[in-house]
Design a protein around this motif. Sequence first.
Motif, short mmCIF file in Angstrom:
data_model
loop_
_atom_site.label_atom_id
_atom_site.label_comp_id
_atom_site.label_asym_id
_atom_site.label_seq_id
_atom_site.Cartn_x
_atom_site.Cartn_y
_atom_site.Cartn_z
N MET A 197 0.83 -1.16 -0.16
CA MET A 197 0.05 0.14 0.09
C MET A 197 1.00 1.48 -0.02
N ALA A 198 1.93 1.08 0.87
CA ALA A 198 2.66 2.41 0.67
C ALA A 198 3.46 2.74 -0.64
N LEU A 199 3.76 1.63 -1.39
CA LEU A 199 4.50 1.68 -2.55
C LEU A 199 3.31 2.48 -3.66
N ILE A 200 2.20 1.70 -3.55
CA ILE A 200 0.96 2.05 -4.72
C ILE A 200 0.61 3.41 -4.18
N VAL A 201 0.44 3.84 -2.99
CA VAL A 201 -0.26 5.14 -2.97
C VAL A 201 1.18 6.26 -3.27
N SER A 202 2.31 5.77 -3.01
CA SER A 202 3.45 7.02 -3.31
C SER A 202 3.48 6.87 -4.81
N ILE A 203 3.43 6.02 -5.85
CA ILE A 203 3.49 5.97 -6.98
C ILE A 203 2.09 6.90 -7.70
N ILE A 204 0.78 6.40 -7.06
CA ILE A 204 -0.40 7.08 -7.62
C ILE A 204 -0.07 8.59 -7.25
N LYS A 205 0.40 8.97 -6.02
CA LYS A 205 0.41 10.43 -5.64
C LYS A 205 1.60 11.11 -6.51
N THR A 206 2.35 10.37 -6.97
CA THR A 206 3.29 11.13 -7.77
C THR A 206 3.01 11.02 -9.32
N GLU A 207 2.34 10.13 -9.78
CA GLU A 207 1.80 10.22 -10.94
C GLU A 207 0.79 11.38 -11.17
N LYS A 208 -0.10 11.53 -10.15
CA LYS A 208 -1.00 12.65 -10.07
C LYS A 208 -0.36 14.01 -10.13
N ALA A 209 0.48 14.23 -9.49
CA ALA A 209 1.27 15.27 -9.25
C ALA A 209 1.92 15.80 -10.63
N LEU A 210 2.42 14.60 -11.22
CA LEU A 210 2.99 14.76 -12.56
C LEU A 210 2.06 15.29 -13.51
N SER A 211 0.87 14.78 -13.44
CA SER A 211 -0.04 15.17 -14.47
C SER A 211 -0.88 16.52 -14.12
N ASP A 212 -0.68 16.87 -12.84
CA ASP A 212 -1.15 18.25 -12.40
C ASP A 212 -0.10 19.35 -12.85
N HIS A 213 1.01 18.89 -12.74
CA HIS A 213 2.37 19.93 -12.92
C HIS A 213 2.66 20.28 -14.28
N PHE A 214 2.55 18.86 -15.33
CA PHE A 214 3.41 18.94 -16.58
C PHE A 214 2.42 18.52 -17.57
N THR A 215 2.49 19.05 -18.79
CA THR A 215 1.75 18.31 -19.90
C THR A 215 2.41 17.04 -20.46
N GLU A 216 1.48 16.39 -21.36
CA GLU A 216 2.36 15.09 -21.99
C GLU A 216 3.53 15.48 -22.84
N GLU A 217 3.71 16.58 -23.10
CA GLU A 217 4.96 16.82 -23.99
C GLU A 217 6.11 17.33 -23.11
N GLY A 218 5.92 17.39 -21.69
CA GLY A 218 6.88 17.55 -20.86
C GLY A 218 7.18 18.94 -20.42
N LYS A 219 6.32 20.09 -20.80
CA LYS A 219 6.16 21.00 -20.70
C LYS A 219 5.49 21.43 -19.20
N ARG A 220 5.92 22.42 -18.50
CA ARG A 220 5.43 22.94 -17.25
C ARG A 220 4.00 23.38 -17.33
N LYS A 221 2.79 23.14 -16.65
CA LYS A 221 1.57 23.64 -16.93
C LYS A 221 1.51 25.12 -16.28
N ARG A 222 0.72 25.94 -16.85
CA ARG A 222 0.44 27.21 -16.20
C ARG A 222 -0.52 27.06 -15.23
N ASN A 223 -0.35 27.82 -14.04
CA ASN A 223 -1.45 27.78 -13.10
C ASN A 223 -2.48 28.93 -13.08
#
Length: 117
Positions: free
Chosen positions: A91-117
């Motif tokens: 559970m610790a590993l899965i939750v850490s991976i999910i939270k990291t992937e969510k943060a990546l999606s929230d902050h970066f586009t699929e092309e690797g550019k930072r999203k504007r807030n």
Amino acid sequence: MNDALLYVFTTNGLLFLISIIFWRFPPKKINNIYGYKTPKAMQNKEIWDFANTTFNKSLLFYSGISFLAGLVFATFINTNLTWQPMAFVFMALIVSIIKTEKALSDHFTEEGKRKRN
């Protein structure tokens, strides 16, 4: 030391120790050996640093909870431990991976550019 505590120290304790090492010594460059390695995390250096920082903090927190939960189970629950400590690790590993992937999606586009807030 009883068998239950030894089991918790070799599963949950080891994960907690590894998370401390990752947090204390994050990878400096994108590599295939050490760090949080997903295709999105390896797109560029900015994403790599962000992903590893996010994952390391999350893993440290959740592996600490996992370790404490395992110790509580081993100390206060009067039953044989079988799968419970490993479930906490999973559970610790899965939750850490999910939270990291969510943060990546929230902050970066699929092309690797930072999203504007």
